[in-house]
Design a protein around this motif. Sequence first.
Motif, PDB file in Angstrom:
ATOM      1  N   MET A 197      42.312  31.317  48.342  1.00 53.61           N
ATOM      2  CA  MET A 197      41.474  32.295  47.656  1.00 53.61           C
ATOM      3  C   MET A 197      39.983  31.941  47.743  1.00 53.61           C
ATOM      4  SD  MET A 197      43.310  34.735  46.750  1.00 53.61           S
ATOM      5  CE  MET A 197      45.063  35.044  46.853  1.00 53.61           C
ATOM      6  N   ASN A 198      39.145  32.794  47.184  1.00 55.28           N
ATOM      7  CA  ASN A 198      37.711  32.535  47.265  1.00 55.28           C
ATOM      8  C   ASN A 198      37.075  32.189  45.936  1.00 55.28           C
ATOM      9  OD1 ASN A 198      37.476  35.019  45.994  1.00 55.28           O
ATOM     10  ND2 ASN A 198      36.690  36.094  47.788  1.00 55.28           N
ATOM     11  N   GLN A 199      37.905  31.918  44.931  1.00 55.33           N
ATOM     12  CA  GLN A 199      37.351  31.415  43.677  1.00 55.33           C
ATOM     13  C   GLN A 199      38.460  30.801  42.844  1.00 55.33           C
ATOM     14  OE1 GLN A 199      35.669  34.910  41.834  1.00 55.33           O
ATOM     15  NE2 GLN A 199      37.591  35.443  40.904  1.00 55.33           N
ATOM     16  N   ALA A 200      38.069  29.815  42.062  1.00 55.11           N
ATOM     17  CA  ALA A 200      39.046  29.061  41.285  1.00 55.11           C
ATOM     18  C   ALA A 200      39.716  29.905  40.211  1.00 55.11           C
ATOM     19  CB  ALA A 200      38.373  27.844  40.648  1.00 55.11           C
ATOM     20  N   SER A 201      39.031  30.891  39.659  1.00 54.45           N
ATOM     21  CA  SER A 201      39.613  31.657  38.557  1.00 54.45           C
ATOM     22  C   SER A 201      40.878  32.383  38.990  1.00 54.45           C
ATOM     23  CB  SER A 201      38.596  32.653  37.994  1.00 54.45           C
ATOM     24  OG  SER A 201      38.216  33.601  38.967  1.00 54.45           O
ATOM     25  N   ASP A 202      40.949  32.807  40.255  1.00 55.50           N
ATOM     26  CA  ASP A 202      42.151  33.488  40.723  1.00 55.50           C
ATOM     27  C   ASP A 202      43.335  32.528  40.820  1.00 55.50           C
ATOM     28  OD1 ASP A 202      41.193  36.089  40.905  1.00 55.50           O
ATOM     29  OD2 ASP A 202      40.302  35.741  42.860  1.00 55.50           O
ATOM     30  N   VAL A 203      43.081  31.314  41.310  1.00 58.63           N
ATOM     31  CA  VAL A 203      44.163  30.329  41.379  1.00 58.63           C
ATOM     32  C   VAL A 203      44.524  29.863  39.960  1.00 58.63           C
ATOM     33  CG1 VAL A 203      44.965  28.210  42.469  1.00 58.63           C
ATOM     34  CG2 VAL A 203      43.290  29.636  43.641  1.00 58.63           C
ATOM     35  N   ASP A 204      43.525  29.763  39.085  1.00 55.77           N
ATOM     36  CA  ASP A 204      43.794  29.420  37.683  1.00 55.77           C
ATOM     37  C   ASP A 204      44.756  30.432  37.044  1.00 55.77           C
ATOM     38  OD1 ASP A 204      42.090  27.259  37.874  1.00 55.77           O
ATOM     39  OD2 ASP A 204      40.391  28.282  36.930  1.00 55.77           O
ATOM     40  N   PHE A 205      44.583  31.697  37.413  1.00 52.51           N
ATOM     41  CA  PHE A 205      45.449  32.759  36.898  1.00 52.51           C
ATOM     42  C   PHE A 205      46.906  32.484  37.266  1.00 52.51           C
ATOM     43  CE2 PHE A 205      47.605  36.838  37.782  1.00 52.51           C
ATOM     44  CZ  PHE A 205      47.550  37.429  36.525  1.00 52.51           C
ATOM     45  N   LYS A 218      34.129  43.051  39.019  1.00 57.01           N
ATOM     46  CA  LYS A 218      35.194  42.724  38.068  1.00 57.01           C
ATOM     47  C   LYS A 218      36.508  42.424  38.777  1.00 57.01           C
ATOM     48  CE  LYS A 218      36.908  44.003  33.527  1.00 57.01           C
ATOM     49  NZ  LYS A 218      36.702  44.858  32.347  1.00 57.01           N
ATOM     50  N   ASN A 219      36.674  42.926  39.991  1.00 56.70           N
ATOM     51  CA  ASN A 219      37.968  42.854  40.649  1.00 56.70           C
ATOM     52  C   ASN A 219      38.010  42.009  41.917  1.00 56.70           C
ATOM     53  OD1 ASN A 219      38.908  44.680  38.704  1.00 56.70           O
ATOM     54  ND2 ASN A 219      38.319  46.436  39.948  1.00 56.70           N
ATOM     55  N   THR A 220      36.872  41.550  42.413  1.00 57.18           N
ATOM     56  CA  THR A 220      36.866  40.818  43.681  1.00 57.18           C
ATOM     57  C   THR A 220      36.033  39.541  43.574  1.00 57.18           C
ATOM     58  OG1 THR A 220      34.864  41.864  44.609  1.00 57.18           O
ATOM     59  CG2 THR A 220      36.954  43.031  44.918  1.00 57.18           C
ATOM     60  N   GLY A 221      36.461  38.515  44.309  1.00 50.86           N
ATOM     61  CA  GLY A 221      35.713  37.266  44.324  1.00 50.86           C
ATOM     62  C   GLY A 221      34.340  37.442  44.941  1.00 50.86           C
ATOM     63  N   ASN A 222      34.260  38.225  46.014  1.00 53.75           N
ATOM     64  CA  ASN A 222      32.990  38.502  46.676  1.00 53.75           C
ATOM     65  C   ASN A 222      32.003  39.114  45.677  1.00 53.75           C
ATOM     66  OD1 ASN A 222      30.961  39.897  48.217  1.00 53.75           O
ATOM     67  ND2 ASN A 222      32.242  39.698  50.027  1.00 53.75           N
ATOM     68  N   GLY A 223      32.464  40.125  44.946  1.00 52.64           N
ATOM     69  CA  GLY A 223      31.604  40.778  43.961  1.00 52.64           C
ATOM     70  C   GLY A 223      31.196  39.853  42.833  1.00 52.64           C
ATOM     71  N   ARG A 224      32.108  38.993  42.393  1.00 47.80           N
ATOM     72  CA  ARG A 224      31.777  38.063  41.307  1.00 47.80           C
ATOM     73  C   ARG A 224      30.740  37.036  41.749  1.00 47.80           C
ATOM     74  NH1 ARG A 224      38.040  37.286  39.987  1.00 47.80           N
ATOM     75  NH2 ARG A 224      38.421  39.286  38.955  1.00 47.80           N
ATOM     76  N   TYR A 225      30.895  36.537  42.966  1.00 44.87           N
ATOM     77  CA  TYR A 225      29.908  35.581  43.463  1.00 44.87           C
ATOM     78  C   TYR A 225      28.522  36.231  43.549  1.00 44.87           C
ATOM     79  CZ  TYR A 225      32.943  31.613  44.669  1.00 44.87           C
ATOM     80  OH  TYR A 225      33.771  30.525  44.619  1.00 44.87           O
TER      81      TYR A 225
END
Length: 334
Positions: A86-94, A151-158
Amino acid sequence: MFRATRQFFTSVALSLFALSVLAEGNSLLNVSYDVSRDFYKDYNPVFQRHWKTVSGGSIELKQSHAGSSKQVRAVADGLEADVVTMNQASDVDFLAEKGLVARDYARKFPNNASPYTSTMVFIVRKGNPKALKDWGDLVRPGVQIILPHPKNTGNGRYTYLAAWGYALNQPGGNERAAQDFVGRLLKNAPLFAAGGRDATTTFMQRKMGDVLVSFESEAELIAREFGKGEFEVVYPSVSILSEFPVAIVDKVVDRKGTRKLAQAYLDYLWSPPGQETAAQNYLRPRNPETLKKYATQFPAIRTFTVDEVFGGWAKAFPAHFKDGGSFDQIYQQK
């Protein structure tokens, strides 16, 4: 005599290893984020050749790509991923919270389980007609920004956090000023794309917007598809360091019998061939020698991490992207 005996036992050991792998399973599904598609398209045959050499067996590697948060929800809902990249830790944390991934996944591999990095840059029209040089230029009236949904994508959050961190770093910068700055930036977005590749299609094919904010690596993918003369890449004065964590989906590999293969697949990302493949796809390698080799490809840029500015994803995600967070507060006024 000794050499022949050693070769015999080596051959037997490899044969037994290959048999144990075949007994486990020889098919792997990598569920990943949108923009990583081309990297893993290149990496998979590199790993398959390596695996053939060390085990003597052939393996099937399958890919699934979409917006990062959409992907982890699919895994949580039953998509049988052996590994997630994935492209961010929060998704793997989920996934860790759901009991699918080890809670200490970041310690299972080097570099917080991130084999390469990137950063957010500006992709502008040829000649940069709006003279966009830094984050402050993106809030000017008349500038249209294309980015994936924060809110829904790692790219957008970064992108969101990069702009927030920039605002905090300005004279008199504070949380209130940062929220106001990001609000003005989002008002210049005519829409939010579904993912990184959708944002690129919107900018390059539909010709919408003056600037696409995306990962540095996306610029090379655009060049391959559309030609280098169609756009320019602008590096802002400061941006965010994007990390890309990987993890084994424990429940799936244990049920399918693919743990050894999954472990080897992710481990090999840190190997010289894995790091070389990352650099060739404009992902910044962790290996210092590989990074030095590609120094001209990766311009120096001042970066900050999510940990340094936001206290880590465990704090940043609920503060900004959960229901009622700063994004919702801004969007209600948009």
